[in-house]
Design an enzyme around this catalytic site. Structure first.
Site, PDB file in Angstrom:
ATOM      1  N   GLU A 224      25.505  15.218 -26.765  1.00 16.27           N
ATOM      2  CA  GLU A 224      26.164  14.304 -25.840  1.00 16.27           C
ATOM      3  C   GLU A 224      27.024  13.247 -26.531  1.00 16.27           C
ATOM      4  OE1 GLU A 224      23.252  11.606 -23.931  1.00 16.27           O
ATOM      5  OE2 GLU A 224      21.719  12.916 -24.736  1.00 16.27           O
TER       6      GLU A 224
ATOM      7  N   ASP B 289      19.550  17.687 -18.225  1.00 15.98           N
ATOM      8  CA  ASP B 289      20.158  16.386 -18.562  1.00 15.98           C
ATOM      9  C   ASP B 289      21.642  16.599 -18.850  1.00 15.98           C
ATOM     10  OD1 ASP B 289      20.746  13.853 -19.413  1.00 15.98           O
ATOM     11  OD2 ASP B 289      19.532  13.911 -21.237  1.00 15.98           O
TER      12      ASP B 289
ATOM     13  N   HIS C 266      13.529  13.014 -22.343  1.00 21.18           N
ATOM     14  CA  HIS C 266      13.499  12.704 -23.773  1.00 21.18           C
ATOM     15  C   HIS C 266      12.154  13.229 -24.254  1.00 21.18           C
ATOM     16  CE1 HIS C 266      16.402   9.070 -23.072  1.00 21.18           C
ATOM     17  NE2 HIS C 266      17.008  10.231 -22.950  1.00 21.18           N
TER      18      HIS C 266
ATOM     19  N   GLU D  12      27.835  15.964 -21.888  1.00 24.32           N
ATOM     20  CA  GLU D  12      26.465  16.294 -22.329  1.00 24.32           C
ATOM     21  C   GLU D  12      26.059  17.673 -21.826  1.00 24.32           C
ATOM     22  OE1 GLU D  12      23.388  13.707 -20.701  1.00 24.32           O
ATOM     23  OE2 GLU D  12      22.041  14.258 -22.342  1.00 24.32           O
TER      24      GLU D  12
ATOM     25  N   HIS E 131      23.210   2.580 -19.827  1.00 27.41           N
ATOM     26  CA  HIS E 131      22.196   2.936 -18.820  1.00 27.41           C
ATOM     27  C   HIS E 131      22.493   2.273 -17.474  1.00 27.41           C
ATOM     28  CE1 HIS E 131      18.924   4.374 -21.844  1.00 27.41           C
ATOM     29  NE2 HIS E 131      19.899   5.229 -21.675  1.00 27.41           N
TER      30      HIS E 131
ATOM     31  N   HIS F 168      25.334   5.493 -29.612  1.00 28.05           N
ATOM     32  CA  HIS F 168      24.052   6.191 -29.404  1.00 28.05           C
ATOM     33  C   HIS F 168      23.940   7.478 -30.215  1.00 28.05           C
ATOM     34  CE1 HIS F 168      26.012   9.113 -26.728  1.00 28.05           C
ATOM     35  NE2 HIS F 168      26.566   8.108 -26.046  1.00 28.05           N
TER      36      HIS F 168
ATOM     37  N   TYR G  53      33.223   4.823 -25.706  1.00 26.08           N
ATOM     38  CA  TYR G  53      33.055   3.754 -24.711  1.00 26.08           C
ATOM     39  C   TYR G  53      33.997   2.618 -25.082  1.00 26.08           C
ATOM     40  CZ  TYR G  53      29.017   6.708 -24.187  1.00 26.08           C
ATOM     41  OH  TYR G  53      28.209   7.819 -24.019  1.00 26.08           O
TER      42      TYR G  53
ATOM     43  N   ARG H  83      31.499  10.516 -21.618  1.00 26.25           N
ATOM     44  CA  ARG H  83      30.424  11.239 -22.312  1.00 26.25           C
ATOM     45  C   ARG H  83      30.410  12.657 -21.743  1.00 26.25           C
ATOM     46  NH1 ARG H  83      26.556   7.934 -21.734  1.00 26.25           N
ATOM     47  NH2 ARG H  83      25.370   8.717 -19.952  1.00 26.25           N
TER      48      ARG H  83
ATOM     49  N   ASP I  10       0.809  -1.225   0.000  1.00 27.81           N
ATOM     50  CA  ASP I  10       0.000   0.000   0.000  1.00 27.81           C
ATOM     51  C   ASP I  10       0.841   1.273   0.000  1.00 27.81           C
ATOM     52  OD1 ASP I  10       1.019  -0.324   2.480  1.00 27.81           O
ATOM     53  OD2 ASP I  10      -0.854  -0.005   3.573  1.00 27.81           O
TER      54      ASP I  10
ATOM     55  N   HIS J   6      18.963  14.636 -28.135  1.00 22.05           N
ATOM     56  CA  HIS J   6      17.508  14.436 -28.191  1.00 22.05           C
ATOM     57  C   HIS J   6      16.821  15.702 -27.717  1.00 22.05           C
ATOM     58  CE1 HIS J   6      17.810  13.888 -23.813  1.00 22.05           C
ATOM     59  NE2 HIS J   6      18.864  13.132 -24.054  1.00 22.05           N
TER      60      HIS J   6
ATOM     61  N   ASP K 104      25.813  10.975 -15.119  1.00 24.52           N
ATOM     62  CA  ASP K 104      24.723  11.549 -15.916  1.00 24.52           C
ATOM     63  C   ASP K 104      23.619  11.869 -14.924  1.00 24.52           C
ATOM     64  OD1 ASP K 104      22.757  12.195 -17.745  1.00 24.52           O
ATOM     65  OD2 ASP K 104      23.154  10.484 -19.066  1.00 24.52           O
TER      66      ASP K 104
HETATM   67  N1  GLY Z   1      20.121  10.893 -19.224  1.00 21.30           N
HETATM   68  C1  GLY Z   1      19.592  10.257 -20.356  1.00 21.30           C
HETATM   69  C2  GLY Z   1      20.186  10.711 -21.591  1.00 21.30           C
HETATM   70  O1  GLY Z   1      21.256  11.300 -21.563  1.00 21.30           O
HETATM   71  O2  GLY Z   1      19.643  10.577 -22.632  1.00 21.30           O
HETATM   72 MN    MN Z   2      20.566  12.954 -22.791  1.00 21.68          MN
HETATM   73 MN    MN Z   3      21.977  12.298 -19.871  1.00 23.31          MN
END
Ligand code: GLY
Ligand code: MN
Ligand code: MN
Length: 433
Positions: free
Chosen positions: A380, A266, A356, A404, A238, A345, A384, A402, A35, A349, A255
């Site tokens: 970003e 982000d 996103h 970003e 991820h 990737h 890797y 990365r 609950d 975005h 991230d």
């Molecule tokens: N934090 C998710 C992305 O960078 O798309």
């Molecule tokens: Mn992102």
């Molecule tokens: Mn991100």
């Protein structure tokens, strides 16, 4: 945001709609276990059109020629419930505080929707969302269809999110201000955590430093689950387990971005756990940074994400060849997509109410949407390089990087909304000490 902003959005959506009735429901409370519930967050499209934050609510927009009507359904005030979960606005106050033509209690939804969809043939709703409200809506529509004497009833359905997502693509000044506020908190959090990062900490302890700052500065939530990836874990895109030790000589990829006023930030930064880059880390980091800066410099109205993707892949492939990570001619490597192994990737975005943001990238003909003033996106690039990959120089094993930032497209070019966050090697080493 001022209430009139939401009314103007509803009016704009009504203009875009064909004659018909649109129904959008907010998110529902989700059980975590037995609950106990997850914290509630409204559905983004619903919030965009209403500014209403309570659960158990629905907005209905009706259009017949020039006749437009917007109706809100809210949870009725129930004192016994409010004792446990707090005060609700209720029907009367919602009528007074929001500029809807009509406001009803949610319990009367089925009865009222019968009236609202009468004489309409087209229903708009979130086609790919199944919820109780849409089940009720379909049941009412089906009953009308089978009722003797009813000659007009809904027979066509359309996805309302196609229109809302188009609207959400261009951010107003008010929306950009909220994203900037989210980024100001996220900036403080990255700097706070960089200062506290130590060899021997657990990843979740570093995560706690981010979450502490988010909450302390009034951001009630992160915009997505924070990634704290020490060393080789950065090669899992991820990675959210965040339960390993941060080790001497390794980088940590973080991230992390907060949500403020339901708007996302982000940001990824990659920094040395001990505060000082090794020569191998530094040369790779500077290569990725150089790519990121060149891609950002190329953003302007009329450009497209596809162009940026191709540009970033070319630059990263050149970098991979220069550092002996890939061997061969850049054009041939791009052709055979060899670089995808180490940059799998997208370059970025849309971002807004959702991290996103589900806005379109192409038009109905499949043609790429071109950048316009007011769009917000992430940039970003990353590299890797897994542990034990015999194909790459050993000194790069287990490094994932990365970088970003969040970018607003302006009249002339673009503005990096997160440019205050330490990013060069020197800035990071200063921020970490
Ligand atoms: N934090 C998710 C992305 O960078 O798309
Ligand atoms: Mn992102
Ligand atoms: Mn991100």
């Amino acid at each position: 945001m001022n209430e009139t902003v939401y009314k103007e959005r509803r009016d704009r959506l009504l203009e875009m709609m064909d004659d018909g009735v649109a129904v959008l429901s907010t998110a529902i409370m989700q059980m975590r276990s037995n609950d106990t519930e997850y914290p509630f967050r409204p559905n983004s499209d619903f919030y965009y059109l209403t500014g209403f934050e309570e659960d158990n609510s629905v907005v209905v927009l009706c259009k017949k020629g020039d006749e437009h009507k917007s109706v809100l359904f809210v949870q009725e005030k129930v004192p016994e419930m409010e004792l446990w979960t707090g005060e609700r606005l209720g029907v009367e106050a919602a009528k007074a505080c929001f500029s809807f033509d009509e406001v009803y209690g949610i319990k009367s939804f089925e009865e009222q929707i019968k009236e609202l969809i009468k004489e309409h043939t087209l229903l708009y709703f979130e086609l790919f969302d199944d919820n109780k409200v849409y089940a009720q809506l379909k049941t009412v529509a089906k009953t009308m269809l089978h009722t003797r004497g009813v000659t007009v009833s809904p027979r066509s359905f359309s996805d309302i999110t196609k229109l809302t997502q188009q609207m959400r693509l261009i951010k107003s000044d008010d929306e950009v201000a909220l994203i900037k506020q989210a980024l100001s908190i996220t900036e403080q959090a990255h700097h706070h955590a960089m200062k506290r990062c130590r060899v021997g900490m657990l990843e979740y302890q570093l995560q706690a430093e981010y979450e502490y700052l988010f909450k302390k500065e009034g951001a009630f939530s992160d915009a997505y689950t924070t990634i704290i990836a020490g060393g080789n874990s950065a090669n899992t895109l991820h990675y959210i387990k965040n339960d390993q030790l941060l080790k001497e000589g390794e980088l940590v990829l973080v991230d992390a971005g907060c949500e403020y006023g339901f708007y996302a930030s982000d940001i990824t930064r990659t920094y040395p756990v001990n505060g000082i880059f090794t020569p191998a880390q530094k040369e790779l980091y500077n290569m990725v940074l150089d790519v990121q800066l060149k891609v950002i410099a190329a953003i302007k109205p009329g450009g497209s994400k596809k162009e940026l993707q191709a540009f970033s892949e070319k630059l990263l492939t050149e970098g991979m060849v220069a550092f002996g990570i890939l061997e061969g001619e850049v054009e041939a490597l791009l052709e055979e997509k060899a670089h995808k192994k180490y940059f799998p990737h997208g370059i970025g975005h849309w971002m807004g109410l959702d991290v996103h943001d589900p806005c379109p990238y192409s038009d109905d003909n499949g043609d790429e949407l071109l950048f316009e003033e007011g769009m917000v996106m992430t940039i970003e690039p990353g590299i890797y390089l897994p542990q034990d990959d015999e194909k790459i120089p050993k000194k790069y094993w287990g490094i994932g990087i990365r970088i970003e930032d969040n970018i607003l497209i302006t009249k002339e070019g673009c503005e990096n909304l997160s440019q205050g966050i330490a990013k060069t090697v020197d800035e990071i080493e200063v921020a970490c000490c």
